[in-house]
Design a protein around this motif. Structure first.
Motif, PDB file in Angstrom:
ATOM      1  N   ILE A 125       3.086  14.393   2.441  1.00 42.06           N
ATOM      2  CA  ILE A 125       2.604  15.112   1.354  1.00 42.06           C
ATOM      3  C   ILE A 125       3.343  14.715   0.169  1.00 42.06           C
ATOM      4  O   ILE A 125       4.682  14.709   0.023  1.00 42.06           O
ATOM      5  CB  ILE A 125       2.560  16.619   1.874  1.00 42.06           C
ATOM      6  CG1 ILE A 125       1.587  16.749   2.958  1.00 42.06           C
ATOM      7  CG2 ILE A 125       2.077  17.330   0.489  1.00 42.06           C
ATOM      8  CD1 ILE A 125       1.717  18.226   3.241  1.00 42.06           C
ATOM      9  N   ARG A 126       2.590  14.545  -1.031  1.00 41.79           N
ATOM     10  CA  ARG A 126       3.462  14.328  -2.033  1.00 41.79           C
ATOM     11  C   ARG A 126       3.237  15.483  -3.194  1.00 41.79           C
ATOM     12  O   ARG A 126       2.128  15.967  -3.272  1.00 41.79           O
ATOM     13  CB  ARG A 126       3.156  13.027  -2.956  1.00 41.79           C
ATOM     14  CG  ARG A 126       1.624  12.773  -3.281  1.00 41.79           C
ATOM     15  CD  ARG A 126       1.355  11.322  -3.929  1.00 41.79           C
ATOM     16  NE  ARG A 126      -0.032  11.416  -4.328  1.00 41.79           N
ATOM     17  CZ  ARG A 126      -1.153  11.263  -3.814  1.00 41.79           C
ATOM     18  NH1 ARG A 126      -1.184  11.157  -2.308  1.00 41.79           N
ATOM     19  NH2 ARG A 126      -2.244  11.363  -4.298  1.00 41.79           N
ATOM     20  N   VAL A 169      -6.173  18.714  -1.001  1.00 43.94           N
ATOM     21  CA  VAL A 169      -4.981  19.084  -1.442  1.00 43.94           C
ATOM     22  C   VAL A 169      -4.623  19.909  -0.597  1.00 43.94           C
ATOM     23  O   VAL A 169      -5.085  20.372   0.431  1.00 43.94           O
ATOM     24  CB  VAL A 169      -5.174  20.036  -2.696  1.00 43.94           C
ATOM     25  CG1 VAL A 169      -5.687  19.144  -3.979  1.00 43.94           C
ATOM     26  CG2 VAL A 169      -6.330  20.976  -2.581  1.00 43.94           C
ATOM     27  N   VAL A 170      -3.221  20.271  -0.558  1.00 36.25           N
ATOM     28  CA  VAL A 170      -2.520  21.292   0.690  1.00 36.25           C
ATOM     29  C   VAL A 170      -1.623  22.007  -0.214  1.00 36.25           C
ATOM     30  O   VAL A 170      -1.186  21.882  -1.343  1.00 36.25           O
ATOM     31  CB  VAL A 170      -1.496  20.175   1.668  1.00 36.25           C
ATOM     32  CG1 VAL A 170      -1.057  20.844   2.342  1.00 36.25           C
ATOM     33  CG2 VAL A 170      -2.570  19.067   2.156  1.00 36.25           C
ATOM     34  N   THR A 182       0.838  -1.200   0.163  1.00 38.76           N
ATOM     35  CA  THR A 182       0.002   0.039  -0.107  1.00 38.76           C
ATOM     36  C   THR A 182       0.856   1.396  -0.174  1.00 38.76           C
ATOM     37  O   THR A 182       1.731   1.299   0.787  1.00 38.76           O
ATOM     38  CB  THR A 182      -0.781   0.127   1.249  1.00 38.76           C
ATOM     39  OG1 THR A 182      -1.807  -1.058   1.176  1.00 38.76           O
ATOM     40  CG2 THR A 182      -1.664   1.396   1.267  1.00 38.76           C
ATOM     41  N   SER A 183       0.758   2.110  -0.942  1.00 38.27           N
ATOM     42  CA  SER A 183       1.610   3.342  -0.931  1.00 38.27           C
ATOM     43  C   SER A 183       1.273   4.255  -0.106  1.00 38.27           C
ATOM     44  O   SER A 183       2.119   5.232   0.248  1.00 38.27           O
ATOM     45  CB  SER A 183       1.135   3.953  -2.272  1.00 38.27           C
ATOM     46  OG  SER A 183       0.073   4.235  -2.421  1.00 38.27           O
ATOM     47  N   LEU A 184       0.064   4.501   0.659  1.00 35.84           N
ATOM     48  CA  LEU A 184      -0.437   5.445   1.627  1.00 35.84           C
ATOM     49  C   LEU A 184      -0.385   5.046   3.063  1.00 35.84           C
ATOM     50  O   LEU A 184      -0.228   3.819   3.357  1.00 35.84           O
ATOM     51  CB  LEU A 184      -1.731   6.091   1.000  1.00 35.84           C
ATOM     52  CG  LEU A 184      -2.061   6.453  -0.335  1.00 35.84           C
ATOM     53  CD1 LEU A 184      -3.487   6.806  -0.615  1.00 35.84           C
ATOM     54  CD2 LEU A 184      -1.129   7.632  -0.630  1.00 35.84           C
ATOM     55  N   ILE A 237       0.481  20.249  -7.742  1.00 40.65           N
ATOM     56  CA  ILE A 237      -0.632  20.283  -6.984  1.00 40.65           C
ATOM     57  C   ILE A 237       0.194  19.329  -5.799  1.00 40.65           C
ATOM     58  O   ILE A 237       0.725  18.501  -5.970  1.00 40.65           O
ATOM     59  CB  ILE A 237      -1.948  19.666  -7.587  1.00 40.65           C
ATOM     60  CG1 ILE A 237      -2.336  20.828  -8.279  1.00 40.65           C
ATOM     61  CG2 ILE A 237      -2.891  19.572  -6.168  1.00 40.65           C
ATOM     62  CD1 ILE A 237      -3.409  20.425  -9.124  1.00 40.65           C
ATOM     63  N   CYS A 238      -0.249  19.521  -4.510  1.00 43.15           N
ATOM     64  CA  CYS A 238       0.300  18.632  -3.454  1.00 43.15           C
ATOM     65  C   CYS A 238      -0.824  17.858  -2.723  1.00 43.15           C
ATOM     66  O   CYS A 238      -1.975  18.551  -2.564  1.00 43.15           O
ATOM     67  CB  CYS A 238       1.294  19.389  -2.315  1.00 43.15           C
ATOM     68  SG  CYS A 238       2.637  20.104  -3.141  1.00 43.15           S
TER      69      CYS A 238
END
Length: 383
Positions: free
Chosen positions: A332-333, A303-304, A275-277, A339-340
């Protein structure tokens, strides 16, 4: 997936001459510094140099990082070997690859296993149905020799998919999944790959470990049968497994700026390399998103502000009394669009209270999965 080698020194007694020693970098260390280790292991998977790098009784198997979304390594099945790219997944327990009998569009874009081309394949009439977070797979159970680096599991049970129901898998860079969770999650009356390694005497210690690189860098590895301490700083901190299915542990609390934001009375989480998250209960994750001023969009994605990454606090997971901070640069990516997005998501399955500590967490911490003692070891990675 829900969707050592080490250098031993022999002390010679009664030596008459003391010789000063100069530390010489090993071949592995030199290749890692130049970011060439993974490429080397992929080009020479069965060479003497590979076995030297792995160490006796330990296999260090390279994986490739795809956009920080998943990590893929190459295995082979059958005689002669048929190669497949798989995710080594601690969130499931079965080996699954597409078969030539699969008619799904997904199978057309991936390598498929041909039982007719393997002299060691053993067929069965046992149907399989495996649910994954990203879809459902049906097929048949088979047995064949499975090679991972210099390890060969004889007559290993694995699933051959005939139907894969998931559009999201059609364009992935991997063909299948190799599960590394406990046997309790495996198909009925089958032995998972890692258990076969141990039962067949292929590894010297009943454990495996992961180092996951960041930002598309080379060097990610899964190691079987031992631990290489050059991948982490300090000492491994051991956490008992709380339930032997997933690699599940008890989390004491989750905090930001010394304030508990989730898991106030402890909670359960499992380490999932598939799982990536980081995934958690809806209310808890939403509370964290509010703390970082994340905004909901029309697509339901949060979004951040990218400018805020350097000022946002760590998310601190306290596990067995030890704090494991996850900085904003990890949770955060930043996409190529500028966009983050938070590397956080909510669990939509039956109001589960489990947390899933995926790659966003595991990239920060070298992780040892110790089956002999039913525990997990964690230590900060060497950047």
């Amino acid at each position: 997936m829900r969707w050592i080698g080490f250098l031993s020194l022999v002390a010679l007694s009664e030596c008459l001459v003391t010789i000063p020693l100069t530390k010489i970098k090993s071949m592995r260390e030199s290749l890692r510094e130049k970011d060439l280790l993974t490429d080397y292991l992929q080009r020479h998977p069965y060479s003497h140099a590979y076995r030297f790098l792995s160490g006796e009784g330990v296999t260090v198997h390279p994986m490739r990082n795809f956009l920080d979304l998943y990590y893929v390594g190459t295995i082979s099945i059958g005689t002669p070997p048929q190669e497949f790219k798989v995710i080594f997944d601690t969130g499931s327990a079965d080996l699954l690859v597409p078969s030539i009998y699969c008619s799904s569009p997904i199978c057309v874009t991936h390598r498929t296993f041909d039982p007719r081309a393997s002299s060691t394949f053993q067929s069965t009439d046992q149907p399989i149905e495996l649910p994954y977070g990203s879809g459902k797979v049906t097929g048949r159970l088979g047995y064949d020799d499975v090679r991972i680096g210099d390890l060969v599991c004889k007559s290993q049970a694995f699933g051959l998919s005939w139907l894969e129901l998931s559009l999201s898998l059609e364009f992935t860079a991997y063909d299948g999944i190799l599960g590394l969770a406990y046997p309790a999650l495996a198909l009925r009356n089958t032995t998972p790959v890692f258990d076969s390694m141990w039962n067949q005497g292929l590894i010297s210690e009943n454990l495996f470990a992961f180092y996951l690189s960041s930002n598309e860098k080379n060097g990610s590895v899964v190691m079987f049968g031992g631990v290489d301490p050059s991948y982490y700083r300090g000492e491994l901190q051991w956490v008992p497994v709380s339930e032997q299915g997933y690699w599940q542990v008890t989390v004491d609390s989750i905090s930001m700026d010394s304030k508990v934001v989730a898991c106030a009375d402890s909670c359960q989480a499992f380490m999932d390399t598939g799982t990536s998250l980081v995934i958690g209960p809806t209310n808890s994750v939403l509370n964290i998103l509010r703390n970082i001023s994340a905004q909901n969009t029309s697509t339901s994605w949060y979004v951040v502000s990218c400018e805020a990454i350097h000022s946002l606090p760590d998310i601190v997971f306290t596990i067995n009394g030890v704090a494991y901070p996850v900085p904003a640069s990890a949770y955060i990516r930043r996409e190529q669009t500028g966009i983050c997005y938070p590397n956080l998501d909510t669990d939509t399955s039956d109001s589960s209270s489990l947390w899933v500590l995926g790659d966003a967490f595991l990239r920060l911490y070298f992780t040892v999965f110790d089956r002999a003692n039913n525990r997990i070891g964690l230590a900060p990675v060497i950047a």
